[in-house]
Scaffold this motif. Structure first.
Motif, PDB file in Angstrom:
ATOM      1  N   GLU A  59       0.837  -1.210   0.000  1.00 31.24           N
ATOM      2  CA  GLU A  59       0.000   0.000   0.000  1.00 31.24           C
ATOM      3  C   GLU A  59       0.868   1.255   0.000  1.00 31.24           C
ATOM      4  OE1 GLU A  59      -4.109  -0.480   2.392  1.00 31.24           O
ATOM      5  OE2 GLU A  59      -2.317  -0.751   3.632  1.00 31.24           O
ATOM      6  N   PHE A  64      -1.977   2.683  -3.070  1.00 35.82           N
ATOM      7  CA  PHE A  64      -3.383   2.287  -3.077  1.00 35.82           C
ATOM      8  C   PHE A  64      -3.774   1.923  -1.653  1.00 35.82           C
ATOM      9  CE2 PHE A  64      -1.048  -1.627  -4.207  1.00 35.82           C
ATOM     10  CZ  PHE A  64      -1.513  -2.507  -3.250  1.00 35.82           C
ATOM     11  N   GLN A  65      -5.066   1.797  -1.423  1.00 35.34           N
ATOM     12  CA  GLN A  65      -5.537   1.463  -0.096  1.00 35.34           C
ATOM     13  C   GLN A  65      -6.378   0.192  -0.136  1.00 35.34           C
ATOM     14  OE1 GLN A  65      -7.738   4.555   1.866  1.00 35.34           O
ATOM     15  NE2 GLN A  65      -7.567   3.567   3.853  1.00 35.34           N
ATOM     16  N   ASN A  91      -4.760  -3.825  -7.913  1.00 35.35           N
ATOM     17  CA  ASN A  91      -5.079  -2.629  -7.134  1.00 35.35           C
ATOM     18  C   ASN A  91      -4.607  -1.362  -7.820  1.00 35.35           C
ATOM     19  OD1 ASN A  91      -6.385  -2.965  -4.281  1.00 35.35           O
ATOM     20  ND2 ASN A  91      -5.103  -4.773  -4.609  1.00 35.35           N
ATOM     21  N   LEU A  92      -3.464  -1.413  -8.474  1.00 37.87           N
ATOM     22  CA  LEU A  92      -2.976  -0.251  -9.231  1.00 37.87           C
ATOM     23  C   LEU A  92      -3.930   0.076 -10.378  1.00 37.87           C
ATOM     24  CD1 LEU A  92       0.872  -0.887  -9.423  1.00 37.87           C
ATOM     25  CD2 LEU A  92      -0.320   0.917  -8.152  1.00 37.87           C
ATOM     26  N   GLU A  94      -7.174  -0.657 -10.543  1.00 36.78           N
ATOM     27  CA  GLU A  94      -8.408  -0.132  -9.977  1.00 36.78           C
ATOM     28  C   GLU A  94      -8.228   1.308  -9.519  1.00 36.78           C
ATOM     29  OE1 GLU A  94      -9.954  -2.643  -6.873  1.00 36.78           O
ATOM     30  OE2 GLU A  94     -10.070  -4.378  -8.206  1.00 36.78           O
ATOM     31  N   THR A  95      -7.089   1.628  -8.936  1.00 39.99           N
ATOM     32  CA  THR A  95      -6.810   2.997  -8.492  1.00 39.99           C
ATOM     33  C   THR A  95      -6.749   3.939  -9.690  1.00 39.99           C
ATOM     34  OG1 THR A  95      -5.609   2.171  -6.561  1.00 39.99           O
ATOM     35  CG2 THR A  95      -5.177   4.445  -7.212  1.00 39.99           C
ATOM     36  N   THR A  98     -10.253   4.635 -10.952  1.00 35.94           N
ATOM     37  CA  THR A  98     -10.979   5.517 -10.050  1.00 35.94           C
ATOM     38  C   THR A  98     -10.555   6.974 -10.260  1.00 35.94           C
ATOM     39  OG1 THR A  98     -10.879   3.713  -8.443  1.00 35.94           O
ATOM     40  CG2 THR A  98     -11.671   5.811  -7.644  1.00 35.94           C
ATOM     41  N   LYS A  99      -9.264   7.186 -10.498  1.00 32.41           N
ATOM     42  CA  LYS A  99      -8.774   8.552 -10.709  1.00 32.41           C
ATOM     43  C   LYS A  99      -9.270   9.133 -12.030  1.00 32.41           C
ATOM     44  CE  LYS A  99      -4.680   8.130  -7.844  1.00 32.41           C
ATOM     45  NZ  LYS A  99      -3.236   8.102  -7.790  1.00 32.41           N
TER      46      LYS A  99
END
Length: 101
Positions: A59, A64-65, A91-92, A94-95, A98-99
């Motif tokens: 993280e 990412f969280q 996760n990268l 998905e982040t 989202t951005k």
């Protein structure tokens, strides 16, 4: 976007050898295969605290969280070096989505 090989190298060098201090046990980069088991005693035999440290380190490194870390997530994401890399890359992605949205 990072490649799988870049993430795998980072996991081995920075998270396993340095963050978890496995290099102090005599383990080297070359000793850790991409499909090396992380939690299994036939592999590195990491405990749940060490696996949690890998996820928290991921993280912090990649920005990412993780919403909730539980036993199932630890066991699936930290099964092997390659599965941890896939978890990080997912996760990268998905982040990044989202951005953009």
């Amino acid at each position: 976007m990072k490649s799988e090989s870049e993430v795998i190298e980072h996991i081995k060098r920075n998270l396993l050898l340095v963050r978890l201090e496995l290099e102090d046990t005599g383990l080297t980069y070359e000793d850790i295969g991409d499909d090396h088991l992380l939690l299994d005693s036939a592999g590195l035999g990491l405990d749940s605290v060490e696996a949690l440290d890998l996820l928290v380190g991921s993280e912090k490194t990649y920005g990412f969280q993780i919403k909730e870390i539980d036993k199932d997530l630890i066991e699936s994401a930290c099964h092997s070096v390659r599965t941890l890399a896939a978890f990080i890359l997912n996760n990268l992605a998905e982040t990044a989505l989202t951005k953009v949205a």
